[in-house]
Design a protein around this motif. Structure first.
Motif, short mmCIF file in Angstrom:
data_model
loop_
_atom_site.label_atom_id
_atom_site.label_comp_id
_atom_site.label_asym_id
_atom_site.label_seq_id
_atom_site.Cartn_x
_atom_site.Cartn_y
_atom_site.Cartn_z
N ASP A 1 0.83 -1.20 0.00
CA ASP A 1 0.00 0.00 0.00
C ASP A 1 0.86 1.25 0.00
OD1 ASP A 1 0.72 -0.92 2.55
OD2 ASP A 1 -0.58 0.59 3.43
N SER B 1 -0.34 5.02 8.69
CA SER B 1 -0.12 3.59 8.47
C SER B 1 1.00 3.04 9.36
CB SER B 1 0.21 3.32 7.01
OG SER B 1 1.41 3.97 6.68
N LYS C 1 -4.12 2.42 2.05
CA LYS C 1 -4.65 1.77 3.24
C LYS C 1 -6.07 2.24 3.55
CE LYS C 1 -4.39 1.58 8.17
NZ LYS C 1 -4.22 2.52 9.27
#
Lengths: 226, 226, 226
Positions: free
Chosen positions: B204, B210, C88
């Motif tokens: 990703d 994240s 994400k």
């Protein structure tokens, strides 16, 4: 008698809800997250017991359990506003109380619904350890049964002692009180004096595919050597 | 026929109880903790299957399953006293045996109770992977289905092959033996030669929220690159 | 009406299957592992709801849910072949959609089966959060309810608003659409603007047996301070 059973059951729900709410506090959950974690901890074990026994799930039939949990979670949030007031031990003690109460109440309910004796003791153990296990797994903490001394034993003792005393002709009230007290005493003693049974310890040969587990074992060893 | 089914089922319970007890050994649990972890691993999948099918849970009806698990856990503790005797592979092989056996036995039981074919294969897969999943999640180890090569495929193959052979008119005994053997062979081959299917790999975009997952991915990558 | 309920339910299954498949992609699972993780995420919550209500489990009665999940998982694998294409956020949004849909659909189904109102809202919440919880626990990621802002609140809001509007005499279609929209909007707003409720924060006294939890808390703090 049913009154006593009822109070013991409600008290077990309260202390497990408290332990879930305290754990939620460590993770800085918002109030609704606290309520969810308190609920899962408090009704997880009994729900699995009822589902396995294929009897109506207790909190579906009697929704007031949900209000008790809601009240416990909110009170925990309100009362415990100042940090540094609640030592970690408090969570351990709440968990120990719930463990002892649910082991006996769960065994009693299973027997009452016609389960064979060994099945009833197993269901009592499930009632008492599953809620805390789900709480710990959700919080990514190693469950108490793997971390703490004399955990499963206390639960099994509670249920077995109740069965034995009941079989010996004791009244249900005395059998329950003594069994709960014995399980609680054993677990609290293990908490305070770090009692433990001889552990079953397995060291495996180093092998090229054991990286993951070695890492895990190291964590585990660190915990043991504290 | 029912004798064979019975023996396969008991054998599956024994090998999964063994895998749970071996895992407990890595975490230095006390004997009662070993029994609990062995039990959860051995009956977890079948319990979920029976609960979903809303048929009486097998070990509630036949408590001797509990004695078999108790005996397996205690024997594991007694026999394996010397460290360095059990390589990690042993746990993998016990798990593979349980996986193959329960995939076929679970599918057979679901079909027998009137489940549609795809549902039966899914329930067979649940029977075979859920116990080990609970074992791994409780021990805070990443479940085998995420770590090991060709895991879900072996379970799905076992159940599907049984359905196919049975539909082709094979006797139930032959269909079960061939399906168990095929699933076991595939899984053992994957263990020994590290066979794997082309993975579905998703990277990703880096994003400011994240952190957590990057950390997780890094762990995962480390494992893969071993 | 039942058509709308049906489409909302199927849509919820698809987006949760998608979120499971995307999570599987991070762990480089083989295609069969992807299908298993997508299935568990998509049907986990509804299965627990049906088991607690002791009504036949939806995907056992209607196996086409399994085909929908299979198709979703395979399409996810095929379409998302190029890395760096899926941020994400996509997983978070799929999860938010599933959360809002299942909270309302789950509450509606529980009410329809005669559950008391508070029980129905709790079962709606379980339907909407349990699948994602199992997905995260299996992947050893801290569940979104502990990590993300306003998660349980969005689910509880969806179910409660549906009950309220229905009680106010709104048509079921309007009540469901508004409740789903409200829950989704709240959750998406929390994702985009990092909204959060005041957290219940508990700091415990340092004690000699808190190593494990301190380590855990540190991880948690790292995540919070990102």
């Amino acid at each position: 008698m049913y009154e006593l059973l009822f109070y013991l059951d409600i008290f077990g729900v309260i202390v497990f809800a408290l332990s879930g709410a305290l754990m939620a506090g460590r993770y800085q959950l918002d109030p609704f997250g606290v309520v969810v974690l308190a609920s899962v901890t408090a009704v997880g074990g009994g729900t699995i017991r009822d589902v396995i026994l294929q009897t109506p799930v207790f909190w579906v039939v009697k929704p007031y359990y949900l209000y008790v949990i809601l009240a416990t979670a909110l009170l925990t949030i309100i009362i415990i506003s100042k940090p540094k007031r609640i030592p970690k031990r408090f969570l351990l003690i709440a968990d120990a109380l719930g463990l002892a109460l649910f082991a006996v109440v769960g065994t009693q309910k299973a027997l009452h619904l016609g389960a064979p004796i060994p099945v009833a003791v197993v269901l009592g153990t499930i009632t008492s350890i599953a809620g805390g296990m789900i709480r710990d797994v959700l919080c990514n903490v190693i469950p108490m049964i793997l971390r703490e001394e004399i955990y499963a034993l206390a639960a099994i003792l509670g249920g077995s002692l109740y069965v034995l005393l009941h079989w010996l002709g004791w009244s249900e009230i005395s059998a329950m009180m003594v069994a709960v007290t014995a399980a609680l005493t054993l677990r609290l003693a293990a908490i305070y004096w770090h009692l433990s049974l001889p552990a079953f310890h397995l060291i495996d040969l180093p092998s090229h595919d054991s990286n993951t587990d070695d890492a895990n074992k190291q964590n585990s060893n660190n915990e043991e050597s504290k």
